[in-house]
Scaffold this active site. Sequence first.
Site, PDB file in Angstrom:
ATOM      1  N   HIS A  66       0.855  -1.118  -0.176  1.00 47.30           N
ATOM      2  CA  HIS A  66      -0.071  -0.157   0.112  1.00 47.30           C
ATOM      3  C   HIS A  66       0.979   1.239   0.058  1.00 47.30           C
ATOM      4  CE1 HIS A  66      -2.854   3.022   1.780  1.00 47.30           C
ATOM      5  NE2 HIS A  66      -3.818   2.144   1.599  1.00 47.30           N
ATOM      6  N   ASP A  99       3.069  -4.286   8.089  1.00 47.85           N
ATOM      7  CA  ASP A  99       2.140  -3.400   7.783  1.00 47.85           C
ATOM      8  C   ASP A  99       0.821  -4.338   8.282  1.00 47.85           C
ATOM      9  OD1 ASP A  99      -0.416  -2.265   6.983  1.00 47.85           O
ATOM     10  OD2 ASP A  99       0.344  -1.661   4.883  1.00 47.85           O
ATOM     11  N   GLN A 134      -4.449  -5.123   7.279  1.00 49.57           N
ATOM     12  CA  GLN A 134      -5.258  -5.983   6.676  1.00 49.57           C
ATOM     13  C   GLN A 134      -5.225  -7.442   7.354  1.00 49.57           C
ATOM     14  OE1 GLN A 134      -7.511  -5.169   4.598  1.00 49.57           O
ATOM     15  NE2 GLN A 134      -6.839  -3.177   4.089  1.00 49.57           N
ATOM     16  N   LYS A 137     -10.418  -0.439  10.816  1.00 51.46           N
ATOM     17  CA  LYS A 137     -10.370  -1.519   9.834  1.00 51.46           C
ATOM     18  C   LYS A 137     -10.856  -2.893  10.590  1.00 51.46           C
ATOM     19  CE  LYS A 137      -7.156   0.301   6.261  1.00 51.46           C
ATOM     20  NZ  LYS A 137      -7.935   0.252   5.199  1.00 51.46           N
ATOM     21  N   CYS A 178      -4.874   2.373  -3.491  1.00 55.62           N
ATOM     22  CA  CYS A 178      -3.482   3.013  -3.067  1.00 55.62           C
ATOM     23  C   CYS A 178      -2.562   2.062  -3.024  1.00 55.62           C
ATOM     24  CB  CYS A 178      -3.523   3.279  -1.501  1.00 55.62           C
ATOM     25  SG  CYS A 178      -4.976   4.651  -1.394  1.00 55.62           S
TER      26      CYS A 178
HETATM   27  N1  PLP Z   1      -1.731  -0.576   4.705  1.00 55.67           N
HETATM   28  C1  PLP Z   1      -2.644  -1.182   4.010  1.00 55.67           C
HETATM   29  C2  PLP Z   1      -2.309  -2.867   3.678  1.00 55.67           C
HETATM   30  C3  PLP Z   1      -4.029  -0.740   4.013  1.00 55.67           C
HETATM   31  O1  PLP Z   1      -4.705  -1.588   3.250  1.00 55.67           O
HETATM   32  C4  PLP Z   1      -4.103   0.493   4.301  1.00 55.67           C
HETATM   33  C5  PLP Z   1      -5.634   1.151   4.334  1.00 55.67           C
HETATM   34  O2  PLP Z   1      -6.320   0.858   3.500  1.00 55.67           O
HETATM   35  C6  PLP Z   1      -3.159   1.218   5.033  1.00 55.67           C
HETATM   36  C7  PLP Z   1      -1.970   0.700   5.178  1.00 55.67           C
HETATM   37  C8  PLP Z   1      -3.437   2.703   5.484  1.00 55.67           C
HETATM   38  O3  PLP Z   1      -4.350   2.644   6.662  1.00 55.67           O
HETATM   39  P1  PLP Z   1      -4.930   3.978   7.177  1.00 55.67           P
HETATM   40  O4  PLP Z   1      -5.584   4.771   6.194  1.00 55.67           O
HETATM   41  O5  PLP Z   1      -5.927   3.326   8.189  1.00 55.67           O
HETATM   42  O6  PLP Z   1      -3.810   4.673   7.955  1.00 55.67           O
END
Ligand code: PLP
Length: 418
Positions: A133, A211, A214, A237, A375
């Site tokens: 992401h 990260d 998910q 999430k 993203c």
């Molecule tokens: N990393 C992953 C794999 C994500 O799917 C997301 C959000 O869609 C993020 C990071 C960023 O999360 P946040 O926008 O809640 O900071």
Amino acid sequence: METTASNQAAETSFDAEAVRAEFPALTPGPGERGCAFLDNAATTQKPRAVLDALERAYVESYGAIGRGVYRWSAEATQHYEQARARVARFLGGAADEVVFVRGTTEAINLVAASWGGSRLRPGDEILVSGLEHHSNLVPWQLAAEATGARLAVAPIDERGEIELGEIERRLAAGKVRLVAVAHVSNALGTVVPVAEIATLAHAAGARLLVDGAQSVPHLPVDVAALGCDFFAFSGHKVYGPSGIGALWARRELLEAMPPWQGGGGMIREVGFERTTFADPPQRFEAGTPAGPEARALATALDWLERLGREAVAAHEAALLELARQRLAEVPGVRLVGSARRRASVVSFVLDGAHAHDVGTVLDAAGVAVRVGHHCAQPVMARFGVPATVRASFAAYSTAAEVEALARAVLRARALLVR
Ligand code: PLP
């Protein structure tokens, strides 16, 4: 009788309808059409328990965290620290290793600025994967620019899996200081073997950031078993409120890291000449903390654990396989990504139709999905598509929603493909 994904989903003892009934947003009023909410990788709806916790926190004992001697402030502070301990238990770490942040993005930026800013030197490498992401990519580009380090990328294969051999090869050159990978890809649903990557990274003297945006909602997570050094996730999430998330990091790393933001709450003593800083985790929590949100996040984690993380994972896995099967039956649908281990997410394109148009037809049919690059533009580039349609499942998702999705995609095909 042949066991299909559909009756597998139906046969699990997990009662998704009962779970669903706990979500006011998913309960249509009289005469209202319900929504098949299949954008759970972006964010989740909130159960009544979380909404109540948030209201209680604002109504019963709302006050500044860590700042006051009056009762409400003391109680709010106690709830905040209990929430920290709850997050720690959920992840398998210790409370003083948990830093509250706004979400995954902020957690990764914290590590990139503080650990990266103080540890990276010109010529060092930060190794990411082709699955990431933008939140696990751009902060490292900024850190590289600031320190003279460089970004290295382990590509993904045609299934959408990270090529571990490439990680090994990069690590063998001895320049990688940190590997930063997603536990589960938001664009493809690939489950990444982070425990294996941790072993490889540590053998080469590198740190591992995971990260977990998910993975936390969909898989049991234990940072000790994963062997990572940093783990980030977002509350919104995982059925919790917006604006709160957590970074878990090994204590010895946090202790050696400098502050990344200055302000109230993160200091020991302030003078014009010199300021000394609080110990972690407060060192990394400048400003007034999001107390009610932390408390409601703890409630969300309680709620999820009561359902059972294994049971939720099994339910979602059955729905995911049903969805892949139903979508593959629609002529012109191409599934994007076929990792051997996957969670919650199915991405696809409909030949002859733009993903955004498909999303609009689906919305008109009462099916909410995400369309676009998610993203994760490098993932789209790898598969040679500008965008995909993405359906993603949660504990409250049902087989009926999957069938509604498949019907709506058939309708999109009839309307959009000439
Ligand atoms: N990393 C992953 C794999 C994500 O799917 C997301 C959000 O869609 C993020 C990071 C960023 O999360 P946040 O926008 O809640 O900071």
